[in-house]
Write an enzyme that holds these catalytic residues in place. Structure first.
Site, PDB file in Angstrom:
ATOM      1  N   ASP A   1      -6.153  13.276 -24.977  1.00 51.60           N
ATOM      2  CA  ASP A   1      -6.184  11.865 -24.580  1.00 51.60           C
ATOM      3  C   ASP A   1      -5.437  11.118 -25.675  1.00 51.60           C
ATOM      4  OD1 ASP A   1      -6.695   9.205 -24.236  1.00 51.60           O
ATOM      5  OD2 ASP A   1      -8.821   9.448 -23.752  1.00 51.60           O
TER       6      ASP A   1
ATOM      7  N   LYS B   1      -1.285   0.015 -25.129  1.00 55.40           N
ATOM      8  CA  LYS B   1      -1.662  -0.072 -26.545  1.00 55.40           C
ATOM      9  C   LYS B   1      -0.380  -0.146 -27.383  1.00 55.40           C
ATOM     10  CE  LYS B   1      -6.262   1.923 -25.919  1.00 55.40           C
ATOM     11  NZ  LYS B   1      -6.377   2.571 -24.607  1.00 55.40           N
TER      12      LYS B   1
ATOM     13  N   GLU C   1      -0.348   4.773  -0.627  1.00 57.26           N
ATOM     14  CA  GLU C   1      -1.122   5.999  -0.906  1.00 57.26           C
ATOM     15  C   GLU C   1      -0.228   7.216  -0.711  1.00 57.26           C
ATOM     16  OE1 GLU C   1      -4.695   5.954   1.407  1.00 57.26           O
ATOM     17  OE2 GLU C   1      -5.535   4.286   0.279  1.00 57.26           O
TER      18      GLU C   1
ATOM     19  N   THR D   1      -2.916   5.564 -21.969  1.00 60.51           N
ATOM     20  CA  THR D   1      -2.790   4.228 -21.405  1.00 60.51           C
ATOM     21  C   THR D   1      -1.423   3.696 -21.782  1.00 60.51           C
ATOM     22  OG1 THR D   1      -3.899   3.373 -23.361  1.00 60.51           O
ATOM     23  CG2 THR D   1      -5.242   3.629 -21.388  1.00 60.51           C
TER      24      THR D   1
ATOM     25  N   TYR E   1       0.857  -1.187   0.000  1.00 61.89           N
ATOM     26  CA  TYR E   1       0.000   0.000   0.000  1.00 61.89           C
ATOM     27  C   TYR E   1       0.888   1.231   0.000  1.00 61.89           C
ATOM     28  CZ  TYR E   1      -4.986  -0.548   0.072  1.00 61.89           C
ATOM     29  OH  TYR E   1      -6.273  -0.732  -0.319  1.00 61.89           O
TER      30      TYR E   1
ATOM     31  N   ARG F   1      -1.173  -3.085 -18.634  1.00 62.94           N
ATOM     32  CA  ARG F   1      -2.474  -2.414 -18.666  1.00 62.94           C
ATOM     33  C   ARG F   1      -2.481  -1.325 -17.596  1.00 62.94           C
ATOM     34  NH1 ARG F   1      -7.035  -3.151 -21.041  1.00 62.94           N
ATOM     35  NH2 ARG F   1      -5.921  -4.718 -22.212  1.00 62.94           N
TER      36      ARG F   1
HETATM   37  N1  DSN Z   1     -11.521   0.424 -25.294  1.00 62.90           N
HETATM   38  C1  DSN Z   1     -10.361   1.078 -25.854  1.00 62.90           C
HETATM   39  C2  DSN Z   1     -10.247   0.823 -27.308  1.00 62.90           C
HETATM   40  O1  DSN Z   1     -10.392  -0.310 -27.725  1.00 62.90           O
HETATM   41  O2  DSN Z   1      -9.995   1.737 -28.072  1.00 62.90           O
HETATM   42  C3  DSN Z   1     -10.308   2.518 -25.549  1.00 62.90           C
HETATM   43  O3  DSN Z   1     -10.499   2.703 -24.203  1.00 62.90           O
END
Ligand code: DSN
Length: 425
Positions: free
Chosen positions: A206, A235, A62, A232, A60, A241
């Site tokens: 974003d 990708k 925080e 994120t 933990y 993730r």
């Molecule tokens: N769900 C994701 C995507 O496939 O683009 C975006 O959050």
């Protein structure tokens, strides 16, 4: 290193819980056995997986390095400090926060830093390529804020910057958001910046989908233009993730306070460490070759699909993904997804701009090249994949599924995902 590594012991999992061990091995088989063309997915490295499966999961923490609400954080602090320094170097950013558990959380933290409930912001409509968290009525972003939505120009299917400007002048949003989940073309960040400055709005990008291409220097970066960039890490970037935020130094305090304690409690320190590993990977020259190949492959795949009679929305792609309009083929997105899936080609149905179908059916599909590029596939393979997709989509009665599946098998056996020999369990 004074202590031997105490990492995942798959044998112990298999002995104790064959049900879940079976899920893990079946999923690896699934990944290896098909073509993974979901534009938002990738194959993360063994180094990232080792950090994810580590005892850092126990802690933990925080707060932030040196300012925690728990004792015993001196070791995990190092992971977060290293990760922040690498993120700043990789993106040329003044400040980084690696704690968001996901992209939606990163966006919630960014909104929390600049907006109050009821405030107006401008975001791209989901059916035009935006994201749920950019103002869709079913998401917190559309429920808690006055979300004004812009879209694409019907003729070009590129972002309609005139509409963005007009809506900004009319609604005077506190924040303008660029980015989305189905935008094949580059975004003109300079124009967004100019509009945001004209109306006194914060400019947020974003960058979840394309940040890996930015890290690999394959496309221009939003970081010099935006007040805050959320993304994120799983990708094109190819990390664990999770989510992250970079921003100008003047917003650092607001972003950090919004990520914790406004939006989340304890960070996932194993994920933070894995993000740090991923950033180190992205700082290697080989990652830039990968990013360039991702774009080249997406373009080759799109050209091949166009030859199969699938119309590329916005005329093509500059990135890792393409959106294909299937209306000419008479096949819906849902049918195409199912027919490709039956032959081991994994992609998703996707709404196209001004789609006459509901999102659950959709007139389009979205394809992406990050995972197949990680496998080492190149433009020639993309031409083959396009032809397999064309055949699968037109295969009304399933009579050619076996033929397409054989083509898929040939490709993935030549360039397997996770190619190391399986370890004994
Ligand atoms: N769900 C994701 C995507 O496939 O683009 C975006 O959050």
């Amino acid at each position: 290193m004074s202590t031997p590594y105490w990492g995942p012991d798959f044998g112990a999992l298999a002995a104790f819980d064959p049900d879940i061990a079976g899920v893990v091995t079946d999923e690896l088989d699934r990944l290896r056995g098909g073509l993974q063309l979901i534009a938002s997915e990738n194959f993360t490295s063994p180094a990232v997986l080792a950090a994810l499966g580590s005892t850092l999961s126990n802690k933990y923490a925080e707060g932030y390095p040196g300012r925690r609400y728990y004792g015993g954080c001196e070791v995990v602090d190092r992971a977060e400090e290293i990760g922040i320094a690498r993120a700043r170097e990789l993106f040329g950013a003044e400040h980084a926060n690696l704690q968001p558990h996901s992209g939606a959380n990163a966006n919630l933290a960014a909104y929390g830093a600049f907006l109050r409930p009821g405030d107006t912001f401008l975001g791209m409509a989901l059916p035009h390529g935006g994201h749920l968290t950019h103002g869709a009525t079913v998401s917190f972003s559309g429920k808690w804020f006055n979300a004004v939505q812009y879209g694409v120009d019907p003729a070009t299917e590129h972002i309609d910057y005139d509409q963005v400007r007009d809506l900004a002048r009319e609604h005077r949003p506190r924040m303008i958001v660029a980015g989305g989940s189905a935008i094949p073309r580059l975004i003109d960040f300079a124009v967004f910046r100019e509009i945001a400055d004209e109306v006194g709005a914060v400019f947020m990008v974003d960058a979840a989908h394309f940040i890996g291409l930015v890290a690999g220097k394959a496309i221009p970066s939003p970081v010099p233009y935006a007040d805050v960039v959320t993304f994120t890490t799983h990708k094109v970037l190819r990390g664990p993730r999770g989510g992250a935020i970079v921003c100008k130094a003047e917003h650092a305090k607001a972003i950090d306070k919004s990520a914790f304690p406004m939006m989340q409690g304890g960070p996932l320190m194993h994920a933070v460490a894995a993000k740090a590993v991923n950033f180190k990977e992205c700082l290697q020259p080989a990652y830039q070759d990968y990013a360039r190949q991702v774009v080249a492959n997406a373009q080759a795949l799109t050209a091949g699909l166009a030859e199969e009679g699938l119309r590329p929305v916005a005329g093509g792609t500059d990135t890792h993904l393409a959106l294909l309009d299937l209306q000419e083929t008479g096949v819906t997105g849902a049918e195409a997804e199912a027919r490709c899936g039956a032959a081991g080609i994994v992609l998703n149905k996707n709404a196209i701009p001004f789609d006459p179908q509901p999102a659950s059916v959709a007139s389009g599909i979205r394809v992406g090249s990050p995972a197949v590029t990680t496998q080492g596939m190149t433009e020639g393979d993309m031409a083959t994949i396009a032809s397999l997709i064309g055949t699968a989509i037109r295969d009304v009665d399933g009579s050619r599924t076996a033929e397409v599946a054989a083509g898929v098998r040939e490709l993935v056996e030549a360039r397997p995902a996770y190619p190391e020999p399986a370890r004994a369990v």
